[in-house]
Scaffold this motif. Structure first.
Motif, PDB file in Angstrom:
ATOM      1  N   LYS A   1       0.854  -1.183   0.000  1.00  0.00           N
ATOM      2  CA  LYS A   1       0.000   0.000   0.000  1.00  0.00           C
ATOM      3  C   LYS A   1       0.890   1.233   0.000  1.00  0.00           C
ATOM      4  O   LYS A   1       2.098   1.166   0.261  1.00  0.00           O
ATOM      5  CB  LYS A   1      -0.943   0.012   1.213  1.00  0.00           C
ATOM      6  N   TRP A   2       0.280   2.390  -0.267  1.00  0.00           N
ATOM      7  CA  TRP A   2       1.002   3.652  -0.279  1.00  0.00           C
ATOM      8  C   TRP A   2       0.032   4.771   0.014  1.00  0.00           C
ATOM      9  O   TRP A   2      -1.180   4.641  -0.186  1.00  0.00           O
ATOM     10  CB  TRP A   2       1.692   3.870  -1.627  1.00  0.00           C
TER      11      TRP A   2
ATOM     12  N   ILE B   1       4.511   7.605   1.075  1.00  0.00           N
ATOM     13  CA  ILE B   1       5.021   6.535   1.922  1.00  0.00           C
ATOM     14  C   ILE B   1       4.620   5.197   1.288  1.00  0.00           C
ATOM     15  O   ILE B   1       3.431   4.943   1.055  1.00  0.00           O
ATOM     16  CB  ILE B   1       4.455   6.616   3.354  1.00  0.00           C
ATOM     17  N   PHE B   2       5.612   4.346   1.016  1.00  0.00           N
ATOM     18  CA  PHE B   2       5.375   3.028   0.428  1.00  0.00           C
ATOM     19  C   PHE B   2       5.685   1.950   1.469  1.00  0.00           C
ATOM     20  O   PHE B   2       6.795   1.912   2.008  1.00  0.00           O
ATOM     21  CB  PHE B   2       6.240   2.821  -0.817  1.00  0.00           C
ATOM     22  N   HIS B   3       4.692   1.114   1.734  1.00  0.00           N
ATOM     23  CA  HIS B   3       4.832   0.026   2.700  1.00  0.00           C
ATOM     24  C   HIS B   3       5.141  -1.254   1.924  1.00  0.00           C
ATOM     25  O   HIS B   3       4.295  -1.765   1.176  1.00  0.00           O
ATOM     26  CB  HIS B   3       3.545  -0.123   3.517  1.00  0.00           C
TER      27      HIS B   3
ATOM     28  N   ALA C   1      12.219  13.718  -6.442  1.00  0.00           N
ATOM     29  CA  ALA C   1      13.222  14.645  -5.925  1.00  0.00           C
ATOM     30  C   ALA C   1      14.175  13.976  -4.945  1.00  0.00           C
ATOM     31  O   ALA C   1      15.392  14.186  -4.998  1.00  0.00           O
ATOM     32  CB  ALA C   1      12.546  15.830  -5.247  1.00  0.00           C
ATOM     33  N   SER C   2      13.645  13.166  -4.012  1.00  0.00           N
ATOM     34  CA  SER C   2      14.485  12.529  -3.001  1.00  0.00           C
ATOM     35  C   SER C   2      13.763  11.300  -2.457  1.00  0.00           C
ATOM     36  O   SER C   2      12.574  11.079  -2.741  1.00  0.00           O
ATOM     37  CB  SER C   2      14.802  13.501  -1.862  1.00  0.00           C
ATOM     38  N   TYR C   3      14.477  10.513  -1.668  1.00  0.00           N
ATOM     39  CA  TYR C   3      13.911   9.287  -1.109  1.00  0.00           C
ATOM     40  C   TYR C   3      14.733   8.898   0.112  1.00  0.00           C
ATOM     41  O   TYR C   3      15.902   9.305   0.268  1.00  0.00           O
ATOM     42  CB  TYR C   3      13.930   8.157  -2.159  1.00  0.00           C
ATOM     43  N   LYS C   4      14.114   8.121   0.986  1.00  0.00           N
ATOM     44  CA  LYS C   4      14.845   7.650   2.160  1.00  0.00           C
ATOM     45  C   LYS C   4      14.194   6.388   2.713  1.00  0.00           C
ATOM     46  O   LYS C   4      13.004   6.125   2.492  1.00  0.00           O
ATOM     47  CB  LYS C   4      14.877   8.728   3.246  1.00  0.00           C
ATOM     48  N   LYS C   5      15.002   5.613   3.400  1.00  0.00           N
ATOM     49  CA  LYS C   5      14.524   4.432   4.102  1.00  0.00           C
ATOM     50  C   LYS C   5      13.994   4.861   5.464  1.00  0.00           C
ATOM     51  O   LYS C   5      14.676   5.558   6.209  1.00  0.00           O
ATOM     52  CB  LYS C   5      15.664   3.434   4.267  1.00  0.00           C
TER      53      LYS C   5
ATOM     54  N   VAL D   1       9.607   2.878   2.800  1.00  0.00           N
ATOM     55  CA  VAL D   1      10.428   3.925   2.192  1.00  0.00           C
ATOM     56  C   VAL D   1       9.549   5.129   1.911  1.00  0.00           C
ATOM     57  O   VAL D   1       8.329   5.009   1.729  1.00  0.00           O
ATOM     58  CB  VAL D   1      11.097   3.449   0.884  1.00  0.00           C
ATOM     59  N   ALA D   2      10.176   6.297   1.874  1.00  0.00           N
ATOM     60  CA  ALA D   2       9.483   7.542   1.541  1.00  0.00           C
ATOM     61  C   ALA D   2      10.098   8.118   0.272  1.00  0.00           C
ATOM     62  O   ALA D   2      11.324   8.148   0.137  1.00  0.00           O
ATOM     63  CB  ALA D   2       9.597   8.539   2.688  1.00  0.00           C
ATOM     64  N   ILE D   3       9.255   8.553  -0.649  1.00  0.00           N
ATOM     65  CA  ILE D   3       9.710   9.196  -1.880  1.00  0.00           C
ATOM     66  C   ILE D   3       9.056  10.570  -1.961  1.00  0.00           C
ATOM     67  O   ILE D   3       7.831  10.692  -1.826  1.00  0.00           O
ATOM     68  CB  ILE D   3       9.344   8.366  -3.127  1.00  0.00           C
ATOM     69  N   THR D   4       9.867  11.596  -2.164  1.00  0.00           N
ATOM     70  CA  THR D   4       9.381  12.967  -2.216  1.00  0.00           C
ATOM     71  C   THR D   4       9.496  13.500  -3.636  1.00  0.00           C
ATOM     72  O   THR D   4      10.499  13.274  -4.318  1.00  0.00           O
ATOM     73  CB  THR D   4      10.186  13.856  -1.251  1.00  0.00           C
TER      74      THR D   4
END
Length: 533
Positions: free
Chosen positions: A82-83, A94-96, A145-149, A155-158
């Motif tokens: 889900k996201w 936010i990607f689960h 633009a950016s991403y992080k664990k 993970v989060a993708i902006t």
């Protein structure tokens, strides 16, 4: 006694004692590509590459739902269960992640693998950076633009700006096992022939450049309801339509993409299966508006050509495997809107608009078009373009010459700047396009996505379009989104960046042995549904 025992065991194994052995099933497909798409996990050769060497082997956080024919394909959960948009930031998603997923090499799919692949595409100084895959992915997800664990499962993708349609871009970001890169000595050219490991329902077993790629069912696939029914698939590049036809007739292959229109009747008479179906796709000419001295800077010229083409006659030439196009969307689409222009074959109107723009019989409009010999969604590009060339000359006095190139070269030209030497002076390129969702619309037409950074080859800018796109990107109300989408499409018609020609009907020809195929309203297909009799 030993001989008898051995014979009996062999007989049982071979099915001679009333339990017939199950023969392996292999499906052989002839693609339109002139070479096999790249096999590193981000295939080239356009969406045909994604169709056959993308999603069956390598998957995204988001996938297409390809099991239906009665509606345009939408999204479904993939490697993310889900996201959602972050509650405090509508630019962050936010990607689960799905738990327990393995790559074909047995290694774990997790947040570290996601970040590793995103660095591969979006971080130029990462050890795993892959320039060709990066160029394709950045063009399809230009807002990232950016991403992080956040943790092992999240993970989060902006994005650069709010985009309600970002999941329709994320669907094109595919994931390869980091272990594939390490196994190849950190060399992507070697990864391509390892073969590389993905998470999809098929795995690559052999790569023979310019000849074929062999796939096998992946019995460890994470979704037990989507395991493949075929044991093997063989993919072969056969770019010439009549050669594909001959391969099907001779039994060399079981399935061909885009049969030649004049061969369809005889195929049906010989009990081959012909599948067609409406899907979100348009076959246009892209106007090179940004080039110095381009005649297409004048909207009247762009509109004129849209009135000069006899689309109905072209559909007849194609034996009914296409339908006339009057815009990026089909005229029957509820989001088509009510533009001022309704493009039909009206040579008098076309000539009037050309004359207003300064092009007359004494000073005819003349330009070069870059076209391909084959390719993903290109249908039958040579006879189609020759028809349009003659049609434009006879109906409106327009002189068109061609530069005929290989498909991947044409795709590369579509990401060139307007006066690039790679275009060789071309004022038009013929690249077929998906029209499946707002994410694609933004990629092709937003003024933020001018080539070479995005797919806006024309460098077309329309303030009303951009404003409508911003409205729907920031909205959550379906009524507001739909209204803005209609407005955006009206601008694509009245201020056309393209010459809209036809929407094709996705024809394929298959042996009657092929069963279970579903022709979805999508560029892509679900090979897990297919079996061989």
């Amino acid at each position: 006694m030993r001989f008898f025992h051995t014979f009996a065991v062999a007989a049982v194994a071979a099915g001679l004692c009333g339990l017939p052995a199950k023969a392996e099933t292999t499906l052989r497909i002839a693609m339109t590509a002139s070479d096999i798409p790249t096999t590193t996990g981000m295939p080239n050769n356009g969406f045909e590459g994604m169709r056959f060497l993308g999603y069956p082997i390598f998957e995204g956080l988001v996938l297409w739902d390809l099991a239906h024919t009665d509606r345009v394909a939408d999204l479904r959960p993939g490697l993310a269960e889900k996201w959602e948009q972050a509650p405090d930031d509508n630019k962050t998603w936010i990607f689960h992640l799905r738990q327990g997923v393995k790559f074909h090499d047995g290694t774990d799919f997790n947040a570290d693998a996601v970040i590793w692949n995103l660095d591969r595409y979006f971080k130029n100084d990462s050890p795993q950076y892959e320039l060709p895959g990066s160029a394709i992915t950045r063009a399809r997800a230009p807002l990232l633009a950016s991403y992080k664990k956040i943790d092992d499962a999240t993970v989060a993708i902006t994005t650069t700006k709010p985009a309600s349609y970002f999941p329709y871009m994320a669907v094109y970001i595919l994931f390869t096992s980091p272990a594939s890169f390490a196994k190849a000595g950190n060399d992507w050219t070697k990864v391509a022939t390892l073969p590389a490991a993905g998470t999809g329902p098929f795995r690559i077993t052999r790569v023979a450049p310019r000849q074929e790629v062999d796939l096998a069912r992946w019995d460890g696939y994470w979704d037990p309801n989507k395991k493949a029914r075929l044991d093997n698939v063989v993919l072969m590049p056969i770019p010439e339509a009549n050669t594909r036809l001959a391969a099907l007739r001779s039994g060399q292959v079981d399935w061909i993409e885009v049969p030649p229109p004049d061969g369809i009747a005889s195929l049906k008479a010989s009990s081959f299966t012909i599948t067609t179906g409406s899907y979100p796709h348009v076959w246009p000419w892209f106007y090179n508006m940004g080039a110095a001295g381009s005649p297409f800077k004048d909207v009247r010229v762009r509109q004129a050509l849209n009135y000069c083409v006899d689309r109905a006659a072209l559909v007849e030439l194609l034996n009914g495997t296409a339908e006339p196009s009057a815009g990026w969307l089909k005229a029957s689409d509820p989001n088509f809107g009510t533009p001022q222009n309704r493009y039909t074959f009206d040579a008098a109107k076309g000539k009037k608009l050309l004359a207003e723009a300064g092009f007359t019989p004494d000073k005819p409009l003349a330009f070069k078009a870059m076209i391909s010999t084959s390719g993903s969604g290109q249908m039958s590009p040579l006879p189609m373009n020759e028809f349009i060339q003659q049609n434009l000359k006879e109906s409106c006095g327009v002189d068109v010459t061609f530069d005929v190139v290989e498909w991947q070269i044409l795709l590369n030209a579509g990401r060139a700047t307007p006066d690039s030497p790679n275009l060789k002076g071309a004022m038009v390129i013929n690249v077929s396009s998906p029209s499946s969702d707002v994410g694609v619309m933004a990629r092709y037409f937003s003024s933020a996505n001018f080539s070479p950074n995005g797919f806006n080859f024309e460098q077309w800018k329309d303030d009303e379009f951009d404003n409508a796109l911003t409205t729907l990107a920031e909205a959550n109300d379906p009524a507001i989104i739909s209204s803005a989408l209609r407005k955006a499409h009206e601008r694509l018609v009245d201020n056309p960046p393209w010459l809209y020609i036809v929407h094709d009907l996705n024809p394929r020809a298959m042996s009657p042995k092929v069963k279970g195929f579903v022709s979805p309203q999508s560029w892509f297909i679900d090979l897990t549904l297919v079996s061989m009799q």
